[in-house]
Motif scaffolding. Structure first.
Motif, PDB file in Angstrom:
ATOM      1  N   TRP A 158      57.108 -70.408 -10.774  1.00  0.00           N
ATOM      2  CA  TRP A 158      57.919 -72.501 -11.907  1.00  0.00           C
ATOM      3  C   TRP A 158      56.815 -72.077 -13.307  1.00  0.00           C
ATOM      4  CZ3 TRP A 158      55.470 -76.493 -13.132  1.00  0.00           C
ATOM      5  CH2 TRP A 158      54.418 -76.961 -12.394  1.00  0.00           C
ATOM      6  N   PHE A 159      55.944 -72.701 -13.125  1.00  0.00           N
ATOM      7  CA  PHE A 159      55.103 -73.123 -14.351  1.00  0.00           C
ATOM      8  C   PHE A 159      54.660 -72.043 -15.241  1.00  0.00           C
ATOM      9  CE2 PHE A 159      51.605 -70.537 -13.144  1.00  0.00           C
ATOM     10  CZ  PHE A 159      51.609 -70.817 -11.302  1.00  0.00           C
ATOM     11  N   PHE A 160      55.802 -70.735 -15.777  1.00  0.00           N
ATOM     12  CA  PHE A 160      55.635 -69.524 -15.901  1.00  0.00           C
ATOM     13  C   PHE A 160      56.992 -69.300 -16.449  1.00  0.00           C
ATOM     14  CE2 PHE A 160      51.013 -67.779 -15.699  1.00  0.00           C
ATOM     15  CZ  PHE A 160      50.574 -68.477 -16.923  1.00  0.00           C
ATOM     16  N   LEU A 161      58.348 -69.916 -15.839  1.00  0.00           N
ATOM     17  CA  LEU A 161      59.169 -70.106 -16.051  1.00  0.00           C
ATOM     18  C   LEU A 161      59.787 -70.445 -17.801  1.00  0.00           C
ATOM     19  CD1 LEU A 161      61.392 -71.796 -13.528  1.00  0.00           C
ATOM     20  CD2 LEU A 161      61.857 -69.291 -14.067  1.00  0.00           C
ATOM     21  N   PHE A 162      59.058 -70.759 -18.882  1.00  0.00           N
ATOM     22  CA  PHE A 162      59.406 -70.120 -20.056  1.00  0.00           C
ATOM     23  C   PHE A 162      58.938 -69.632 -20.337  1.00  0.00           C
ATOM     24  CE2 PHE A 162      55.611 -71.293 -22.131  1.00  0.00           C
ATOM     25  CZ  PHE A 162      54.584 -71.510 -19.906  1.00  0.00           C
ATOM     26  N   PHE A 163      58.102 -68.944 -20.457  1.00  0.00           N
ATOM     27  CA  PHE A 163      57.704 -67.745 -20.889  1.00  0.00           C
ATOM     28  C   PHE A 163      58.689 -66.625 -20.339  1.00  0.00           C
ATOM     29  CE2 PHE A 163      55.486 -63.595 -19.883  1.00  0.00           C
ATOM     30  CZ  PHE A 163      54.818 -62.898 -21.592  1.00  0.00           C
ATOM     31  N   TYR A 164      59.185 -66.412 -19.371  1.00  0.00           N
ATOM     32  CA  TYR A 164      60.610 -65.211 -18.663  1.00  0.00           C
ATOM     33  C   TYR A 164      60.956 -65.453 -19.865  1.00  0.00           C
ATOM     34  CZ  TYR A 164      62.592 -63.192 -15.300  1.00  0.00           C
ATOM     35  OH  TYR A 164      63.170 -61.925 -13.880  1.00  0.00           O
ATOM     36  N   VAL A 169      60.333 -78.067 -21.043  1.00  0.00           N
ATOM     37  CA  VAL A 169      61.230 -78.109 -19.946  1.00  0.00           C
ATOM     38  C   VAL A 169      62.793 -77.318 -20.280  1.00  0.00           C
ATOM     39  CG1 VAL A 169      62.404 -79.452 -19.062  1.00  0.00           C
ATOM     40  CG2 VAL A 169      60.913 -80.573 -19.794  1.00  0.00           C
ATOM     41  N   GLU A 170      62.975 -77.233 -21.526  1.00  0.00           N
ATOM     42  CA  GLU A 170      64.430 -76.813 -21.236  1.00  0.00           C
ATOM     43  C   GLU A 170      64.207 -75.132 -21.495  1.00  0.00           C
ATOM     44  OE1 GLU A 170      65.699 -77.069 -25.834  1.00  0.00           O
ATOM     45  OE2 GLU A 170      67.567 -76.926 -25.365  1.00  0.00           O
ATOM     46  N   GLY A 215      65.651 -70.125 -18.300  1.00  0.00           N
ATOM     47  CA  GLY A 215      64.551 -69.633 -17.275  1.00  0.00           C
ATOM     48  C   GLY A 215      65.474 -68.904 -16.080  1.00  0.00           C
ATOM     49  N   TYR A 216      65.365 -70.674 -15.384  1.00  0.00           N
ATOM     50  CA  TYR A 216      66.096 -70.186 -13.805  1.00  0.00           C
ATOM     51  C   TYR A 216      67.418 -70.110 -13.861  1.00  0.00           C
ATOM     52  CZ  TYR A 216      66.724 -72.519  -8.971  1.00  0.00           C
ATOM     53  OH  TYR A 216      67.023 -72.575  -7.935  1.00  0.00           O
ATOM     54  N   LEU A 217      67.881 -70.917 -14.168  1.00  0.00           N
ATOM     55  CA  LEU A 217      69.460 -70.516 -14.251  1.00  0.00           C
ATOM     56  C   LEU A 217      69.585 -69.172 -14.645  1.00  0.00           C
ATOM     57  CD1 LEU A 217      70.684 -73.928 -15.848  1.00  0.00           C
ATOM     58  CD2 LEU A 217      70.458 -73.619 -13.208  1.00  0.00           C
TER      59      LEU A 217
END
Length: 547
Positions: free
Chosen positions: A290-296, A358-359, A364-366
């Motif tokens: 989860w802490f790399f979702l932004f990069f993903y 955060v955005e 990245g999750y959605l």
């Protein structure tokens, strides 16, 4: 009890020479958690190291997934240690972000704390790296996917094949996970070394004073001012221990409660995802930690010509540029103003860093793995930037005109608790004791969680009770003595409940699903001890010193 503890404290001070330690003396107003965020990060780090050493005794990189399942299902309290180790890393990342951005907005990167700031930024980077490797060590489908992403990024570098061989080995499972384990240990060791330097420099310059005392840089107390403050021993030590125990308690409670929640998203579930060789693995989206979702998500971005960014380009935008900015910040913002609205541009950049972090993580999750055209990027990224710029500029102008501090003033003293409040305190205490008794007689995770929640609510309510009991000036001394008595009473109650819990939690099965209740109980025990220490600090220093 307090006098006995003071005699013991004085004996330790004399024998160990604690007054001679070169540690920062602390003014009374700094005994609030927001001044001690670094101590919370350190607490999570210490817990992660200790639990990691225990896991190291059982982990076998030749068969990572099955060995992880063995730790969870067959090693006594193995699931408690593994789940809390994972969440200690999560807590460390979250707290490090909060610590860094808090220092960003109060201007704690300015002279003379530039090196403290630089070490802190590098610590966050190392923490993210160690957490990424540790996350992959489980060997589930998410971990294997994360390794694949890492190999793709390194492969895009010049000499990528050499880097991949260095970090991920020759491609066999045993070699890959042996390398990952080695890098995990190396990165944690580097964190420990750098943390030592960070701690030394933080003690050298002290905690950042409030702007009401030091409104401009360099914000440090003189030696004469510092000599009037509280020495490190014993007050700082007691306060740090209370924070550490409560942090450890939450690290134990949260994952062991979540382990029993059905339908929890994989990214938050302390249980591993399916094995990469199982049929269920095909239905699991390729999420990173989860802490790399932004990069993903940024890796999904398309350039204006519709072509995807190369992996190194995504790494540059998502990680390298923000990191270089943060490292250079103390040398870019050379002004002396510490108020966020006195340095509007840097405040705006900080707001945007948080907003985009955060955005991008939510995006990245959605929409994992969905390519995003350039026009969609503009629609998502531009409005927050414009709104934040207008907001910071408008508030900055208002601040410039009024020159007021946004620091919260000292809370006004209450008029004393009413009989209804006192009755509510008694009822809540009875509910807490009764629920703890039920949880001990019929141990379940929801029951344990309810008992913990009620005990914490009782402690918080009791704390607010005696704060409101400060009353008017004429009654102040009497009320302060009453608050000490109340604090000692609550400490005694917490101690009795903790002793009962300490004896009974060993009746919980050491393996199987119910073993997570042991983690909840142990976490509750640490929380109660932490709260008792906090009450001791409050009664023995914060209140008694003013009588």
């Amino acid at each position: 009890m307090v006098d006995t503890s003071n005699r013991f404290s004085n004996w330790l001070r004399d024998r160990l020479g604690l007054d001679e330690l070169p540690f920062f003396r602390t003014p009374d107003y700094m005994y609030k958690a927001n001044y001690w965020l670094g101590a919370l990060v350190a607490s999570a780090f210490v817990y992660a190291v200790v639990s990691g050493l225990i896991l190291l005794l059982y982990y076998n990189p030749a068969d990572p997934y099955d060995q992880t399942q063995y730790i969870i299902n067959s090693v006594p309290y193995g699931s408690v240690v593994l789940f809390s180790h994972l969440y200690a890393a999560y807590a460390m990342i979250l707290l490090a972000y909060v610590h860094m951005f808090r220092n960003y907005f109060v201007g704690a990167y300015k002279a003379p704390r530039e090196l403290v700031w630089l070490a802190g930024v590098l610590l966050l980077v190392l923490t993210m790296g160690a957490s990424f490797v540790g996350y992959s060590l489980v060997g589930d489908v998410l971990g294997v996917d994360a390794v694949g992403v890492g190999e793709g990024i390194l492969g895009s570098f010049p000499g990528g094949s050499v880097l991949n061989a260095l970090f991920f080995g020759n491609g066999t499972t045993q070699d890959t996970f042996t390398r990952l384990l080695a890098w995990h240990i190396i990165l944690v060791a580097l964190i420990g070394l750098l943390f030592g330097l960070h701690f030394f420099m933080a003690e050298r310059y002290g905690i950042m004073p409030t702007r009401r005392v030091k409104p401009t840089a360099p914000a440090v107390y003189t030696k004469e001012e510092e000599s009037k403050f509280n020495p490190w021993w014993p007050r700082n030590f007691v306060y740090m221990m209370s924070l550490m125990l409560m942090t450890w308690g939450l690290i134990l409670i949260v994952p062991n409660v979540l382990a029993n929640v059905n339908g929890l998203p994989l990214l938050l579930n302390p249980h591993p995802a399916p094995s990469p060789s199982s049929p269920q693995a095909a239905s699991v989206p390729a999420y990173p930690p989860w802490f790399f979702l932004f990069f993903y998500k940024i890796a999904d971005f398309l350039m204006p010509n519709g072509a995807p960014y190369p992996p190194f380009g995504a790494l540059l935008v998502a990680v390298l540029i923000p990191m270089v900015y943060l490292l250079l910040l103390p040398f870019l913002d050379r002004g002396k103003e510490l108020h966020p609205f006195g340095r509007k541009f840097w405040t705006w950049v900080g707001v945007m860093l948080i907003t985009y972090l955060v955005e991008m993580s939510v995006w990245g999750y959605l929409a994992p793995g969905v390519p995003e055209p350039f026009t969609d990027q503009v629609k998502v990224l531009l409005p927050p930037a414009v709104i934040a710029a207008i907001g910071v500029y408008a508030m900055g102008r208002t601040w410039s005109r009024r020159k007021v501090s946004l620091e919260s003033p000292v809370l006004p003293k209450g008029t004393g608790p009413s009989p209804v409040t006192a009755f509510g305190l008694v009822v809540l205490g009875m509910l807490a004791v009764g629920t703890v008794g039920l949880a001990i007689n019929d141990p379940t995770v929801p029951g344990g969680a309810a008992a913990v929640a009620l005990v914490l609510a009782f402690a918080a309510f009791a704390r607010g009770f005696w704060r409101r009991s400060s009353g008017n000036t004429n009654q102040e001394t009497v009320n302060r003595k009453a608050r000490i008595t109340l604090a000692e009473t609550v400490m005694a109650v917490l101690f009795v409940v903790a002793v009962v819990l300490a004896f009974n939690m060993w009746t919980v099965p050491s393996t199987g699903p119910q073993s997570s209740l042991f983690g909840v109980d142990l976490g509750a025990l640490l929380l109660m001890l932490g709260e008792a220490l906090s009450l001791y600090h409050y009664a023995n220093y914060a209140v008694k010193a003013s009588i």
